[in-house]
Design a protein around this motif. Structure first.
Motif, PDB file in Angstrom:
ATOM      1  N   LEU A  20       0.856  -1.185   0.000  1.00 41.47           N
ATOM      2  CA  LEU A  20       0.000   0.000   0.000  1.00 41.47           C
ATOM      3  C   LEU A  20       0.889   1.231   0.000  1.00 41.47           C
ATOM      4  O   LEU A  20       1.855   1.306   0.771  1.00 41.47           O
ATOM      5  N   ILE A  21       0.560   2.188  -0.861  1.00 43.15           N
ATOM      6  CA  ILE A  21       1.406   3.379  -1.023  1.00 43.15           C
ATOM      7  C   ILE A  21       0.562   4.630  -0.816  1.00 43.15           C
ATOM      8  O   ILE A  21      -0.552   4.740  -1.339  1.00 43.15           O
ATOM      9  N   ASP A  22       1.126   5.569  -0.056  1.00 41.59           N
ATOM     10  CA  ASP A  22       0.514   6.883   0.142  1.00 41.59           C
ATOM     11  C   ASP A  22       1.574   7.929  -0.134  1.00 41.59           C
ATOM     12  O   ASP A  22       2.683   7.853   0.401  1.00 41.59           O
TER      13      ASP A  22
ATOM     14  N   THR B  77       3.580   0.436   2.916  1.00 39.70           N
ATOM     15  CA  THR B  77       3.343  -0.566   3.955  1.00 39.70           C
ATOM     16  C   THR B  77       3.111  -1.902   3.278  1.00 39.70           C
ATOM     17  O   THR B  77       2.309  -2.007   2.351  1.00 39.70           O
ATOM     18  N   SER B  78       3.833  -2.913   3.753  1.00 36.13           N
ATOM     19  CA  SER B  78       3.639  -4.268   3.221  1.00 36.13           C
ATOM     20  C   SER B  78       3.887  -5.273   4.331  1.00 36.13           C
ATOM     21  O   SER B  78       4.602  -4.995   5.289  1.00 36.13           O
ATOM     22  N   ASN B  79       3.266  -6.419   4.201  1.00 37.61           N
ATOM     23  CA  ASN B  79       3.475  -7.516   5.145  1.00 37.61           C
ATOM     24  C   ASN B  79       4.575  -8.419   4.613  1.00 37.61           C
ATOM     25  O   ASN B  79       4.810  -8.493   3.412  1.00 37.61           O
ATOM     26  N   PHE B  80       5.250  -9.116   5.537  1.00 33.50           N
ATOM     27  CA  PHE B  80       6.291 -10.044   5.104  1.00 33.50           C
ATOM     28  C   PHE B  80       6.295 -11.282   5.992  1.00 33.50           C
ATOM     29  O   PHE B  80       5.793 -11.265   7.114  1.00 33.50           O
TER      30      PHE B  80
ATOM     31  N   SER C  62       7.777 -12.773  11.017  1.00 32.91           N
ATOM     32  CA  SER C  62       6.665 -12.228  10.245  1.00 32.91           C
ATOM     33  C   SER C  62       6.392 -10.835  10.785  1.00 32.91           C
ATOM     34  O   SER C  62       6.756 -10.509  11.912  1.00 32.91           O
ATOM     35  N   GLY C  63       5.782 -10.023   9.948  1.00 30.11           N
ATOM     36  CA  GLY C  63       5.488  -8.667  10.372  1.00 30.11           C
ATOM     37  C   GLY C  63       5.153  -7.782   9.207  1.00 30.11           C
ATOM     38  O   GLY C  63       4.596  -8.236   8.204  1.00 30.11           O
ATOM     39  N   ARG C  64       5.524  -6.527   9.337  1.00 24.57           N
ATOM     40  CA  ARG C  64       5.257  -5.567   8.266  1.00 24.57           C
ATOM     41  C   ARG C  64       6.419  -4.603   8.137  1.00 24.57           C
ATOM     42  O   ARG C  64       7.164  -4.369   9.089  1.00 24.57           O
ATOM     43  N   TYR C  65       6.554  -4.121   6.933  1.00 25.85           N
ATOM     44  CA  TYR C  65       7.534  -3.087   6.638  1.00 25.85           C
ATOM     45  C   TYR C  65       6.798  -1.751   6.601  1.00 25.85           C
ATOM     46  O   TYR C  65       5.782  -1.624   5.908  1.00 25.85           O
ATOM     47  N   LEU C  66       7.298  -0.776   7.307  1.00 26.90           N
ATOM     48  CA  LEU C  66       6.802   0.596   7.242  1.00 26.90           C
ATOM     49  C   LEU C  66       7.929   1.424   6.646  1.00 26.90           C
ATOM     50  O   LEU C  66       8.957   1.641   7.290  1.00 26.90           O
ATOM     51  N   ASP C  67       7.743   1.855   5.420  1.00 29.36           N
ATOM     52  CA  ASP C  67       8.823   2.490   4.669  1.00 29.36           C
ATOM     53  C   ASP C  67       8.492   3.928   4.294  1.00 29.36           C
ATOM     54  O   ASP C  67       7.349   4.258   3.999  1.00 29.36           O
ATOM     55  N   ARG C  68       9.541   4.737   4.295  1.00 23.68           N
ATOM     56  CA  ARG C  68       9.483   6.062   3.676  1.00 23.68           C
ATOM     57  C   ARG C  68      10.489   6.003   2.542  1.00 23.68           C
ATOM     58  O   ARG C  68      11.675   5.737   2.764  1.00 23.68           O
TER      59      ARG C  68
ATOM     60  N   VAL D 272      11.291   0.632   8.673  1.00 27.89           N
ATOM     61  CA  VAL D 272      11.003   0.122  10.002  1.00 27.89           C
ATOM     62  C   VAL D 272      10.434  -1.284   9.814  1.00 27.89           C
ATOM     63  O   VAL D 272       9.400  -1.461   9.173  1.00 27.89           O
ATOM     64  N   VAL D 273      11.137  -2.255  10.354  1.00 25.06           N
ATOM     65  CA  VAL D 273      10.717  -3.651  10.297  1.00 25.06           C
ATOM     66  C   VAL D 273       9.993  -3.922  11.609  1.00 25.06           C
ATOM     67  O   VAL D 273      10.601  -3.894  12.678  1.00 25.06           O
ATOM     68  N   VAL D 274       8.678  -4.148  11.522  1.00 25.14           N
ATOM     69  CA  VAL D 274       7.854  -4.361  12.709  1.00 25.14           C
ATOM     70  C   VAL D 274       7.572  -5.853  12.831  1.00 25.14           C
ATOM     71  O   VAL D 274       6.848  -6.421  12.004  1.00 25.14           O
ATOM     72  N   LEU D 275       8.153  -6.474  13.845  1.00 29.25           N
ATOM     73  CA  LEU D 275       7.980  -7.910  14.048  1.00 29.25           C
ATOM     74  C   LEU D 275       6.688  -8.184  14.793  1.00 29.25           C
ATOM     75  O   LEU D 275       6.380  -7.518  15.792  1.00 29.25           O
TER      76      LEU D 275
END
Length: 159
Positions: A90-92, A102-105, A121-127, A143-146
């Motif tokens: 998802l892109i904003d 934002t993407s899940n991994f 497992s988690g999500r990436y929060l990227d700028r 930001v790698v959110v576990l």
């Protein structure tokens, strides 16, 4: 209407990033970030509670290079490799030159013995800066959110 070219550009950055890690091209990893790029690994619980302490933190490309040098020359850890699966992204837009993504991994860890297991497992929060070095998108912040607060001590290779 979604900007398909923008979507593909950012998804290509994410794909090249995980392929470099999965193919043990760790020396390429710092190049996915701007010079003062930030890489953090945090747990979802700490992020939700506003607790700032990350599991891993690098605040520049030089720190990322040091991490790779340490992995190659100093750290002792069991031989392993990763295989990433990343969800749709998802892109904003932040502005004309930056986006949030934002993407899940999920990361499967394959040990030297051949044993495979879900490692993270988690999500990436990227700028993402859309026109980084060489005109290619680069991470200003990843930001790698576990999902789990139980982090294996073998967290050596970047996620």
């Amino acid at each position: 209407m979604p900007d398909i070219e923008l979507q593909l550009s950012v998804e290509n950055l994410l794909a090249r990033y995980v392929h470099a890690i999965d193919e043990d091209r760790l020396e390429d990893w710092p190049g996915f970030f701007v010079e003062q790029g930030i890489y953090r690994i945090v747990t979802a619980e700490n992020l939700a509670r506003g607790l700032p302490l990350p599991i891993m933190l690098a605040e520049s490309r030089a720190m990322l290079r040091d991490r790779v040098n340490s992995l190659r020359r100093a750290n002792i850890y069991e031989a392993q490799r990763y295989r990433h699966a990343v969800s749709s992204t998802l892109i904003d837009r932040i502005d004309s030159v930056r986006v949030r993504a934002t993407s899940n991994f999920i990361v499967i860890r394959v040990m030297h013995s051949g044993e495979s297991s879900v490692f993270a497992s988690g999500r990436y929060l990227d700028r993402v800066l859309l026109q980084g070095d060489g005109g290619q998108p680069q991470f200003e912040e990843r930001v790698v959110v576990l999902d789990s607060r139980a982090v294996d001590t073998l967290l050596a290779i970047p996620l």
